[in-house]
Scaffold this motif. Structure first.
Motif, PDB file in Angstrom:
ATOM      1  N   MET A 100       0.839  -1.219   0.000  1.00  0.00           N
ATOM      2  CA  MET A 100       0.000   0.000   0.000  1.00  0.00           C
ATOM      3  C   MET A 100       0.867   1.260   0.000  1.00  0.00           C
ATOM      4  SD  MET A 100      -2.966  -0.884   2.695  1.00  0.00           S
ATOM      5  CE  MET A 100      -4.122  -2.194   2.472  1.00  0.00           C
ATOM      6  N   ALA A 101       1.945   1.242   0.814  1.00  0.00           N
ATOM      7  CA  ALA A 101       2.858   2.394   0.868  1.00  0.00           C
ATOM      8  C   ALA A 101       3.471   2.627  -0.516  1.00  0.00           C
ATOM      9  CB  ALA A 101       3.950   2.149   1.898  1.00  0.00           C
ATOM     10  N   SER A 102       3.821   1.530  -1.178  1.00  0.00           N
ATOM     11  CA  SER A 102       4.427   1.609  -2.505  1.00  0.00           C
ATOM     12  C   SER A 102       3.426   2.156  -3.525  1.00  0.00           C
ATOM     13  CB  SER A 102       4.896   0.211  -2.898  1.00  0.00           C
ATOM     14  OG  SER A 102       5.390   0.217  -4.174  1.00  0.00           O
ATOM     15  N   GLN A 103       2.161   1.751  -3.383  1.00  0.00           N
ATOM     16  CA  GLN A 103       1.124   2.250  -4.301  1.00  0.00           C
ATOM     17  C   GLN A 103       0.888   3.748  -4.099  1.00  0.00           C
ATOM     18  OE1 GLN A 103      -1.979  -0.508  -3.307  1.00  0.00           O
ATOM     19  NE2 GLN A 103      -1.455  -1.918  -4.963  1.00  0.00           N
ATOM     20  N   MET A 104       0.999   4.192  -2.841  1.00  0.00           N
ATOM     21  CA  MET A 104       0.855   5.628  -2.568  1.00  0.00           C
ATOM     22  C   MET A 104       1.990   6.417  -3.238  1.00  0.00           C
ATOM     23  SD  MET A 104      -1.799   6.575  -1.155  1.00  0.00           S
ATOM     24  CE  MET A 104      -1.269   8.257  -1.084  1.00  0.00           C
ATOM     25  N   GLN A 105       3.197   5.840  -3.194  1.00  0.00           N
ATOM     26  CA  GLN A 105       4.349   6.471  -3.853  1.00  0.00           C
ATOM     27  C   GLN A 105       4.086   6.572  -5.357  1.00  0.00           C
ATOM     28  OE1 GLN A 105       7.122   7.828  -2.850  1.00  0.00           O
ATOM     29  NE2 GLN A 105       8.708   7.540  -4.366  1.00  0.00           N
ATOM     30  N   ASP A 106       3.497   5.515  -5.915  1.00  0.00           N
ATOM     31  CA  ASP A 106       3.181   5.490  -7.348  1.00  0.00           C
ATOM     32  C   ASP A 106       2.172   6.582  -7.690  1.00  0.00           C
ATOM     33  OD1 ASP A 106       3.538   4.454  -9.873  1.00  0.00           O
ATOM     34  OD2 ASP A 106       1.889   3.032  -9.689  1.00  0.00           O
TER      35      ASP A 106
ATOM     36  N   PHE B  88      12.000   1.660  -4.300  1.00  0.00           N
ATOM     37  CA  PHE B  88      12.720   2.350  -3.225  1.00  0.00           C
ATOM     38  C   PHE B  88      11.986   2.147  -1.891  1.00  0.00           C
ATOM     39  CE2 PHE B  88      13.439   6.111  -0.592  1.00  0.00           C
ATOM     40  CZ  PHE B  88      14.824   6.243  -0.622  1.00  0.00           C
ATOM     41  N   VAL B  89      10.651   2.316  -1.917  1.00  0.00           N
ATOM     42  CA  VAL B  89       9.839   2.201  -0.694  1.00  0.00           C
ATOM     43  C   VAL B  89       9.906   0.787  -0.137  1.00  0.00           C
ATOM     44  CG1 VAL B  89       7.485   2.364   0.226  1.00  0.00           C
ATOM     45  CG2 VAL B  89       8.283   4.034  -1.428  1.00  0.00           C
ATOM     46  N   VAL B  90       9.737  -0.211  -1.008  1.00  0.00           N
ATOM     47  CA  VAL B  90       9.710  -1.608  -0.549  1.00  0.00           C
ATOM     48  C   VAL B  90      11.063  -2.018   0.034  1.00  0.00           C
ATOM     49  CG1 VAL B  90       9.344  -3.999  -1.274  1.00  0.00           C
ATOM     50  CG2 VAL B  90       7.973  -2.190  -2.258  1.00  0.00           C
TER      51      VAL B  90
ATOM     52  N   LYS C  94      12.499  10.943  -3.607  1.00  0.00           N
ATOM     53  CA  LYS C  94      13.206  10.550  -2.370  1.00  0.00           C
ATOM     54  C   LYS C  94      12.431  11.018  -1.137  1.00  0.00           C
ATOM     55  CE  LYS C  94      17.317   8.732  -3.504  1.00  0.00           C
ATOM     56  NZ  LYS C  94      16.840   7.971  -4.636  1.00  0.00           N
ATOM     57  N   PHE C  95      11.898  12.244  -1.200  1.00  0.00           N
ATOM     58  CA  PHE C  95      11.178  12.835  -0.064  1.00  0.00           C
ATOM     59  C   PHE C  95       9.992  11.956   0.337  1.00  0.00           C
ATOM     60  CE2 PHE C  95       7.796  15.587   1.558  1.00  0.00           C
ATOM     61  CZ  PHE C  95       8.445  16.293   2.562  1.00  0.00           C
ATOM     62  N   TRP C  96       9.134  11.660  -0.648  1.00  0.00           N
ATOM     63  CA  TRP C  96       7.946  10.847  -0.335  1.00  0.00           C
ATOM     64  C   TRP C  96       8.321   9.395  -0.076  1.00  0.00           C
ATOM     65  CZ3 TRP C  96       3.852  13.171   1.211  1.00  0.00           C
ATOM     66  CH2 TRP C  96       3.550  14.467   0.746  1.00  0.00           C
ATOM     67  N   GLY C  97       9.333   8.890  -0.785  1.00  0.00           N
ATOM     68  CA  GLY C  97       9.774   7.500  -0.590  1.00  0.00           C
ATOM     69  C   GLY C  97      10.200   7.254   0.847  1.00  0.00           C
ATOM     70  N   LEU C  98      11.013   8.172   1.403  1.00  0.00           N
ATOM     71  CA  LEU C  98      11.449   8.035   2.808  1.00  0.00           C
ATOM     72  C   LEU C  98      10.244   8.068   3.744  1.00  0.00           C
ATOM     73  CD1 LEU C  98      14.565  10.392   2.716  1.00  0.00           C
ATOM     74  CD2 LEU C  98      14.630   7.991   3.349  1.00  0.00           C
ATOM     75  N   LYS C  99       9.328   9.001   3.488  1.00  0.00           N
ATOM     76  CA  LYS C  99       8.151   9.144   4.360  1.00  0.00           C
ATOM     77  C   LYS C  99       7.307   7.873   4.374  1.00  0.00           C
ATOM     78  CE  LYS C  99       6.681  13.820   5.169  1.00  0.00           C
ATOM     79  NZ  LYS C  99       5.651  14.813   5.012  1.00  0.00           N
ATOM     80  N   TYR C 100       6.994   7.373   3.173  1.00  0.00           N
ATOM     81  CA  TYR C 100       6.106   6.207   3.092  1.00  0.00           C
ATOM     82  C   TYR C 100       6.766   4.943   3.652  1.00  0.00           C
ATOM     83  CZ  TYR C 100       2.929   8.960   0.191  1.00  0.00           C
ATOM     84  OH  TYR C 100       2.057   9.919  -0.269  1.00  0.00           O
TER      85      TYR C 100
END
Length: 546
Positions: free
Chosen positions: A88-94, A103-105, A505-511
């Protein structure tokens, strides 16, 4: 009389039969961590330009060969509840950035792996989660200072090419320059003077045959169809778009026509014909050269269209009709009427072309007011073209992000190692147990240069050591790992034009941190009994008769 067996006291007493419950460190936390670690490990080998492909066969037996994390996760029906949180976090990044799903996973998996070591040392999950959040806060504070490139003028194709190259390179290593040229030209050509860039305005049309170098950008739209009538070419054409069939109009209410003689029958059918002819003549008199219909074009209507030299194209998809209307600036009309001049669209050239053995209808607009561009992809197999489409999709999303925020960070693992260096120094200033979590957070960031080097066939630990050495000097913050060298070596990412999107990178780190801390804070898993339904079908040749 049946003997009633009392249920064991506790939560299971409250739930229906068949419900399962796991609690405590061993049963819940470690189980979740190991599932997420396995999942991240699978994705890690697909990270970077030299990432390996995965072959996925989904639930309807469609085959995918790709290294794109977003596609892999979409097609794998992940069941485990903790791994689902990472998905889900990865889908939000998408949805937010359109790139950086892997990156998120990978980061979430590395953070959970580090957390497992801390848990075995006796640090509580709450302390680890707090430490991770503190490290994230600090990382987001450091991130703007690492920006090494900024785009102000995103209408300049050459400047756009410099930054989109890395995005395409991570999916299609070796083809990046050609694809970059296509996508940069397509994006810049349809950028509106006011308002935001719409990703949907870049269409992709895949045509089997030939090779990738034969791909091109068409200003306008391309459809894999054939025209309905005899007219196959129109230049400087006015276009009328109807969402209904072009045929004799059926009455809205049922009625009975009583015909008493052959003469009346002749008059009735010729009346219908002349009505249709008058409608098509009126449309032709309005200066229309091309009619686009959302339904079938009747035989009688086709006869009159040919008679008045009108070109007819049929599009079954209402979405295609909407896009075409946007492309040629027309209004979609719901019934056959004579369109006013405001409702007509305009196109420089509408023609039939043959690519390989596929016939296409191209609506080409060479002028400045073209709102939609189509990238025509050629390739030998469907799988190959699907993968090219995914790479272009990521690049178009990156272009959308750069129109909102043109800041870029150094790529090739440089940003991650610089963050790790500064976070390790920050951890030394913290009192209490949080310093261990912050140090582990810094260590988890090493997973990216490690994955880049391992996927390129080098020793991961050696690569990380080289990067730390370079980053300890003042001028070393842009130094990344060189995947093209013969031996493990470093490269200045800013000079080599290897850029990563700041927003990514900003959102990836957050998620990633959000997903990891959520999973760590779970101490009980309670699963209700599955709703009843038909038993799953047995595999062919199974002897299970029950």
């Amino acid at each position: 009389m049946a003997l009633s067996v009392p249920k064991a006291p506790g939560v299971s007493q409250m739930l229906k039969d068949g419900a399962r419950m796991y609690s405590g460190l061993e049963e819940a936390v470690y189980r979740n961590i190991s599932a997420c670690k396995e999942f991240a490990q699978t994705m890690r080998s697909a990270y970077g330009p030299n990432g390996m492909n995965k072959m996925i066969i989904n639930h309807i037996e469609k085959q995918f060969v790709t290294s794109d994390a977003g596609t892999i996760m979409r097609e794998l029906d992940v069941e485990h509840p903790a791994a689902k949180l990472i998905v889900m976090a990865s889908q939000m990044q998408d949805a937010e950035v359109g790139d950086g799903t892997n990156f998120v996973v990978v980061l979430a998996g590395a953070l959970l792996e580090s957390a497992e070591e801390l848990l075995r040392l006796g640090i509580t999950t709450a302390e680890i989660a707090d430490g991770y959040e503190k490290a994230l806060e600090k990382a987001l504070e450091i991130l703007p200072k690492l920006v090494c490139h900024k785009i102000e003028d995103y209408r300049n194709v050459d400047k756009v090419k410099d930054v989109l190259r890395t995005t395409i390179m991570s999916k299609q290593y070796g083809q990046e320059d050609f694809l970059n040229d296509l996508v940069s030209k397509a994006c810049v050509s349809i950028l509106p003077d006011e308002g935001t860039f719409n990703v949907d305005n870049i269409r992709i049309c895949k045509i089997l045959g030939s090779g990738l170098p034969k791909s091109e950008v068409v200003r306008g739209m391309v459809f894999k169809r054939f025209v309905e009538g005899d007219v196959t070419f129109a230049e400087k054409a006015k276009i009328a778009i109807f969402s209904c069939p072009v045929d004799i109009i059926q009455t809205e209410t049922k009625g009975t026509v009583l015909i008493k003689s052959a003469d009346e029958l002749m008059k009735f059918s010729s009346g219908e014909e002349s009505l249709l002819e008058n409608q098509i003549k009126a449309i032709a008199d309005a200066g229309v050269k091309v009619i686009v219909a959302g339904g079938k074009v009747g035989d009688m209507a086709l006869h009159f269209l040919n008679k008045y030299g009108l070109m007819a194209v049929r599009l079954n998809s209402k979405f295609d009709l909407r896009r075409l209307s946007r492309s040629v600036n027309a209004t979609v009309l719901p019934r056959i009427t004579t369109p006013s001049q405001e409702e007509l669209g305009y196109c420089d050239k509408v023609c039939i072309e043959e690519l390989g053995d596929t016939t296409i209808v191209a609506f080409r607009n060479e002028g400045k007011d073209s709102r939609i561009a189509t990238v025509v992809i050629r390739g030998a197999t469907d799988n190959f073209m699907d993968d090219i489409e995914r790479a272009l999709d990521d690049a178009v999303n990156s272009f959308k992000c750069l129109t909102r925020d043109g800041r870029y960070l150094p790529g090739a693992g440089a940003t991650e190692i610089e963050l790790a260096t500064q976070l390790s120094a920050y951890a030394d200033t913290l009192p209490g147990l949080e310093q261990y979590s912050v140090r582990k957070f810094a260590q988890a960031l090493e997973v990216f240069p490690k994955a880049l080097s391992e996927n390129s066939g080098f020793n991961g630990t050696e690569a990380v050591n080289l990067l730390y050495l370079a980053h300890n000097s003042e001028s070393g913050k842009n130094i990344g790992f060189d995947i093209e060298a013969e031996t493990a070596s470093t490269i200045d990412a800013a000079k080599a034009k290897i850029f990563d999107l700041y927003q990514g990178k900003f959102w990836g780190l957050k998620y990633a941190v959000g997903a990891a801390t959520t999973i760590l804070k779970v101490d009980q898993i309670i699963m209700a009994k599955r709703a009843g339904g038909p038993k799953p079908r047995q595999a062919a040749g199974s002897d299970d008769e029950s």
